[in-house]
Design an enzyme around this catalytic site. Sequence first.
Site, short mmCIF file in Angstrom:
data_model
loop_
_atom_site.label_atom_id
_atom_site.label_comp_id
_atom_site.label_asym_id
_atom_site.label_seq_id
_atom_site.Cartn_x
_atom_site.Cartn_y
_atom_site.Cartn_z
N ALA A 118 0.89 -1.17 0.00
CA ALA A 118 0.00 0.00 0.00
C ALA A 118 0.92 1.21 0.00
O ALA A 118 1.01 1.95 0.98
CB ALA A 118 -0.91 -0.01 1.22
N ASN A 169 3.62 4.72 -16.84
CA ASN A 169 2.40 4.31 -16.16
C ASN A 169 1.78 5.55 -15.52
O ASN A 169 2.46 6.25 -14.76
CB ASN A 169 2.78 3.26 -15.10
CG ASN A 169 1.59 2.68 -14.35
OD1 ASN A 169 1.09 3.31 -13.44
ND2 ASN A 169 1.15 1.50 -14.74
N CYS A 179 -7.07 2.91 -9.88
CA CYS A 179 -7.15 3.98 -8.90
C CYS A 179 -8.60 4.38 -8.66
O CYS A 179 -9.44 4.27 -9.55
CB CYS A 179 -6.40 5.21 -9.40
SG CYS A 179 -4.78 4.80 -10.00
N LYS A 204 -4.10 -0.83 -18.26
CA LYS A 204 -3.75 -1.87 -17.29
C LYS A 204 -4.97 -2.22 -16.46
O LYS A 204 -5.47 -1.39 -15.69
CB LYS A 204 -2.61 -1.39 -16.41
CG LYS A 204 -2.14 -2.45 -15.43
CD LYS A 204 -0.79 -2.11 -14.87
CE LYS A 204 -0.36 -3.12 -13.84
NZ LYS A 204 0.94 -2.76 -13.27
N THR A 245 -2.68 -5.68 -9.00
CA THR A 245 -2.74 -6.50 -7.79
C THR A 245 -4.17 -6.83 -7.37
O THR A 245 -5.10 -6.07 -7.63
CB THR A 245 -2.04 -5.77 -6.63
OG1 THR A 245 -2.59 -4.46 -6.51
CG2 THR A 245 -0.55 -5.65 -6.89
N GLY A 261 7.36 -8.30 -12.15
CA GLY A 261 7.09 -7.36 -11.08
C GLY A 261 7.84 -7.68 -9.79
O GLY A 261 9.05 -7.47 -9.70
C1 LIG Z 1 5.42 -2.24 -4.54
C2 LIG Z 1 4.53 -2.25 -5.75
C3 LIG Z 1 4.19 -1.05 -6.36
C4 LIG Z 1 3.37 -1.02 -7.48
N1 LIG Z 1 3.06 0.16 -8.08
C5 LIG Z 1 2.30 0.17 -9.21
C6 LIG Z 1 2.02 1.38 -9.89
O1 LIG Z 1 2.47 2.45 -9.51
N2 LIG Z 1 1.22 1.34 -11.00
C7 LIG Z 1 0.72 0.15 -11.47
O2 LIG Z 1 0.02 0.14 -12.48
N3 LIG Z 1 0.98 -1.02 -10.86
C8 LIG Z 1 1.76 -1.03 -9.74
N4 LIG Z 1 2.05 -2.24 -9.12
C9 LIG Z 1 1.51 -3.49 -9.67
C10 LIG Z 1 2.55 -4.23 -10.52
O3 LIG Z 1 2.95 -3.46 -11.62
C11 LIG Z 1 1.98 -5.57 -11.02
O4 LIG Z 1 0.85 -5.35 -11.79
C12 LIG Z 1 1.63 -6.49 -9.88
O5 LIG Z 1 2.58 -6.39 -8.84
C13 LIG Z 1 1.53 -7.95 -10.29
O6 LIG Z 1 2.74 -8.44 -10.80
P1 LIG Z 1 3.81 -9.27 -9.93
O7 LIG Z 1 3.07 -10.37 -9.25
O8 LIG Z 1 4.82 -9.74 -10.91
O9 LIG Z 1 4.38 -8.30 -8.95
C14 LIG Z 1 2.88 -2.26 -8.00
C15 LIG Z 1 3.24 -3.46 -7.39
C16 LIG Z 1 4.06 -3.47 -6.28
C17 LIG Z 1 4.42 -4.79 -5.66
#
Ligand SMILES: Cc1cc2nc3c(=O)[nH]c(=O)nc-3n(C[C@H](O)[C@H](O)[C@H](O)COP(=O)(O)O)c2cc1C
Lengths: 266, 266, 313, 313
Positions: D79, D108, D139, D174, D202, D274
């Site tokens: 978060a 992004n 968002c 996305k 997420t 990610g």
């Molecule tokens: C710490 C963190 C910050 C993230 N910040 C963003 C963000 O700013 N914008 C976004 O679209 N997704 C954000 N995500 C989501 C990731 O881009 C991704 O969609 C998600 O983590 C699933 O992929 P993963 O399982 O490989 O991490 C964030 C994820 C994490 C873990």
Amino acid sequence: MSQFQQKVELICFEALTEDIVRLTFNAPKIAAMARPGQFVMVQTSPGKDPLLRRPFSIHQVIRDGHLQILFKVLGKGTELLAQVRVGEQLSLLGPLGNGFTPGSPETACLVGGGMGIAPLLFLATRFLSKSSAAEVSPKMPMVILGARNRAELEPLVDDFRKVGVDVLAATDDGSFGHHGLVTDVLTKSNLPPGFGIYCCGPHPMMAAIARLCQQESRACQVSVETVMACGMGACLGCAVPLKAGGYAHVCSDGPIFEAEKLLWSL
Amino acid sequence: MSQFQQKVELICFEALTEDIVRLTFNAPKIAAMARPGQFVMVQTSPGKDPLLRRPFSIHQVIRDGHLQILFKVLGKGTELLAQVRVGEQLSLLGPLGNGFTPGSPETACLVGGGMGIAPLLFLATRFLSKSSAAEVSPKMPMVILGARNRAELEPLVDDFRKVGVDVLAATDDGSFGHHGLVTDVLTKSNLPPGFGIYCCGPHPMMAAIARLCQQESRACQVSVETVMACGMGACLGCAVPLKAGGYAHVCSDGPIFEAEKLLWSL
Amino acid sequence: MEPLIMATEKADLRVSIGSLALQNPVMTASGTFGYGREFEDFVKLRGLGAVVVKGISLAPRAGNPPPRIVETACGMLNAIGLENTGVDRFISDKMPYLAALGVPVLVNILGDSVEEYRQLAGRLAGIPGIGAIEVNISCPNVKKGGVAFGTDPQMAAAVTAAVKGCSQVPVIVKLSPNVTDITVVARAVEEAGADAVSLINTLIGMAIDLRSRRPRLANVIGGLSGPAIKPVALRMVYQVARAVAIPVIGIGGIATAEDAMEFMLAGATAVQVGTANFVNPGACDEVIAGIAAYVTEQKMGSVRELIGALRVC
Amino acid sequence: MEPLIMATEKADLRVSIGSLALQNPVMTASGTFGYGREFEDFVKLRGLGAVVVKGISLAPRAGNPPPRIVETACGMLNAIGLENTGVDRFISDKMPYLAALGVPVLVNILGDSVEEYRQLAGRLAGIPGIGAIEVNISCPNVKKGGVAFGTDPQMAAAVTAAVKGCSQVPVIVKLSPNVTDITVVARAVEEAGADAVSLINTLIGMAIDLRSRRPRLANVIGGLSGPAIKPVALRMVYQVARAVAIPVIGIGGIATAEDAMEFMLAGATAVQVGTANFVNPGACDEVIAGIAAYVTEQKMGSVRELIGALRVC
Ligand SMILES: Cc1cc2nc3c(=O)[nH]c(=O)nc-3n(C[C@H](O)[C@H](O)[C@H](O)COP(=O)(O)O)c2cc1C
Ligand SMILES: Cc1cc2nc3c(=O)[nH]c(=O)nc-3n(C[C@H](O)[C@H](O)[C@H](O)COP(=O)(O)OP(=O)(O)OC[C@H]3O[C@@H](n4cnc5c(N)ncnc54)[C@H](O)[C@@H]3O)c2cc1C
Ligand SMILES: Cc1cc2nc3c(=O)[nH]c(=O)nc-3n(C[C@H](O)[C@H](O)[C@H](O)COP(=O)(O)OP(=O)(O)OC[C@H]3O[C@@H](n4cnc5c(N)ncnc54)[C@H](O)[C@@H]3O)c2cc1C
Ligand SMILES: Cc1cc2nc3c(=O)[nH]c(=O)nc-3n(C[C@H](O)[C@H](O)[C@H](O)COP(=O)(O)O)c2cc1C
Ligand code: FES
Ligand code: FES
């Protein structure tokens, strides 16, 4: 390249107490770049659970590229780390973070509590070392260390003495040194004004020392702990609130901060 | 109580080849109830990944409540199992499944391929044993075993010979015994009509032998493998299709089935 | 006057789901505990809060072709295909053993249409030992092109009302997590008369075998369960507990007493242990013992003090 | 005439997202790779398919109070609160380094209103080095009571159209996985002009600390990522790839080349790595090398042969 992800071999395992462990790795690249107060992220398991690496201060760097960490077994990750055997390999990421600025001021009092003692041994030896004279002061630091009891504290105090530094000790149960807190010892020691504090320990201890230093307008560097996912400024998970508002990131802006910059809760 | 969940100690570790391992556990409760063809579910890690236990045939039960499994390192679970050290404890669940029915018929030919050899050693010793005469036949079984090469097969053949059973061997590369498949050896051996087949091995091998036995109207018990979550009839995940339609569950209805009851694909 | 002393003697673990009193808040999750008997060597069946049995349909179902399960990171996917013996054989073959245990039996029911659910509830009415009906609404509604009942508040309400109309025992509706806003469905079934909701059922997932370039499940998609889904389950329980007045039963990745009590803090009155039974068939015993130890240690008058006690400031 | 020989020399890993050509299908996921530079010691930045940067808003954002992250079984909750420097400082401080890498930068973007998204797209238009805009629609829409844009097909379409109207580069939307039917949202943004979709963001989750009886995140709820969510992500990619004609970018728990190729079999044209970057900052290199090795070993003419090649019979 100033940071490395490396598979490194465990070359020495020491159980200082039942749940305090010191590991020595052969990690020449990371050791060569490491400064006191920096940390490494350690992968505790080759599997996916626990998923994230765990941060540990660099406890000591010794000749031949050996790097040590000192930790207490608290949860899953440290439990796994305490089971690694000599000869096995682990992935380390580091050196990370900013590290202490040992030059300012040159006369120093190191204050450590519990596992916060870990980074101070490296720092103390740097204060003593003449080889890296450009960066550090040759003056003998004063060192105050505290822990729960003799079993936890004595082996660490011995290490400081071995490198030639005298230690004022304090234990919660009075079984070794002063019976009470390191802050008591610090207050009683009537530290001359020129001495800066380099401090690492539990949050309440650091908060108390930060307050003390603020009253005395004494320079104070603290090493801050937070949960961390990446350790390298990518996740923004390691936020700590700043007095001026907003947040700093412990892994990239810290873990060492001037105490007066932080917003101390408690 | 006929099934147990037990923490058991590893008392012997044998690496028969680079990736074939035999573990001996001190598991008196499970060993006391075990019958040939039954299996145990082994927890390969105290953590949550891999999450599920892994099924392994009971390879042998020896005096003093010692139970053995024999396995090949294939993936995460078996890799972890191959790293367990003597003295460590592991959770076993068993004995599970129905086991072979060694009395019918009394004259037997045991056919094993690869890790399918595992349960047959236990079965062979039961055929020989006089102590449990009520349940098993004292007649000497015929045994045909196959594997990829001499390294994989010879140590296992030796084990059978040690308990007094002669073995016809076959290897894929001809480095030991017959050059070819166990099915060739079986066909050439002109097995008398009274002999029943007890078979465990890769699916294609068992399918071929099932077909052979059907043609000769020969009794044939096979030990079937599927993925399993629980091993005890609770998840219904281990379904195999039946010739008559519907499914059987390998862990509770099997793993031993009369070959003619199953729907053989391929 | 001496609740502390009483608590150390024997922790008060009792909770109620509507009119159904449970000796403790720990149940087994449907489909992960067979029909109970499978676990008699591993768990004190008589010590459970309740036994929830594998989902039952009107007619027997053969289930899906194999492979039906696949392990995933800290979880598993299943596509059992709702294999079961049908309600009649359940009543004749399984209920006598279960009823003799003396703990409430919760019968999980599933159907292809509202009518099927109604008939199932009718068949189960009055059978001794049945403590409640748990309505699995994650099944596809064949009359509505296979959309799951649980993803549409109206269909979910219709099923609830139909079952409620034929049941004397409490009706628990088991919610699907595969929705945009689970509180909407929760409120819909509450209004339709549900005595409680249980959540979550499995998240829909998939696994692929690169070598064969095929899905790892014959059914292509399956239900994700286990520790991996616990954070999602905990969030949904928290949301639903604040949205409805009826009791909430928490499900999803529960393997330890701590897990169970976290769900209670989030607002669950009781919990169900699912996939953990496969890994540790004694899991339910350990969860119950762990909760009792905590209640005693914390000198709590009752485990009920945990329900919804999360401190969110 | 000699594709096999060429393949063994150098695997053809090229893929396209609309008009954007990538040297390989491996990108970094937003928020898990900082602004790229953080990884320069660990990854061959110039070898990446694309760099997707941390989400950018119009004004700088301080983010949420700590704790902001917590580990879960095979995953983590975050978060962060969308902390970022704001679009102006991003353009002045971060873009020059990124543009010099020579790989497409995907920016992004996130906002509180359709208008904010539009303005962001406008500010980014024409900045050299930007290969595409990735619109984060997970968002909350403050004008609609905080409902996430991504959970409402109409709002998602409105954001898409607004961004599309001010962008010369491809617009990737996305998608949020916290919906009943992700294909509905995917089709809505496709119709509104999206050049591609990326998924999944997420899953919403929560963690509780029994000792303090508090949520483990100061924000109470957070986003679940990592291996735990891979089965859900793979399922959604599979569904969306069959529902839309535009390219799909697969995200969720990808840590290895096998993971990446499974997403491609499910229908993804490219993938994003990610959470794995945190555990192994060299992950992207390993994924790219692993895909190249596979393409060579399997004597494939191009990695594109994997896209949607899942054998479902
Ligand atoms: C710490 C963190 C910050 C993230 N910040 C963003 C963000 O700013 N914008 C976004 O679209 N997704 C954000 N995500 C989501 C990731 O881009 C991704 O969609 C998600 O983590 C699933 O992929 P993963 O399982 O490989 O991490 C964030 C994820 C994490 C873990
Ligand atoms: C920059 C930095 C340097 C550090 N240096 C050291 C060091 O040199 N030696 C050392 O022993 N530790 C050090 N730590 C703390 C160390 O990272 C944690 O103790 C470790 O991550 C715990 O992992 P675990 O898996 O065993 O515990 P987890 O399973 O993650 O947690 C177990 C329990 O411990 C608590 N816990 C977790 N982290 C901390 C923490 N940081 N402080 C107090 N309680 C915690 C959790 O809330 C939980 O209740 C450092 C942390 C940081 C950020
Ligand atoms: C009743 C029963 C008895 C068994 N007895 C034995 C035994 O005595 N000795 C033994 O070595 N094995 C035995 N097995 C198989 C054994 O359970 C698997 O090899 C083991 O679960 C693999 O676990 P893993 O984590 O190493 O592999 P995973 O990581 O789960 O899988 C790794 C790779 O191996 C493949 N694989 C997984 N299981 C099998 C399998 N059963 N056959 C072929 N390939 C597989 C997977 O598809 C994957 O490609 C038995 C299985 C059953 C059902
Ligand atoms: C193999 C298996 C079979 C299941 N069968 C049913 C079922 O018949 N009816 C039902 O409502 N839920 C069924 N479920 C869902 C569980 O009851 C539970 O909601 C889910 O697994 C999440 O809990 P867990 O993570 O503790 O397993 C099944 C789950 C598994 C793993
Ligand atoms: S731990 Fe990831 S930014 Fe500090
Ligand atoms: S493995 Fe669970 S029923 Fe057979």
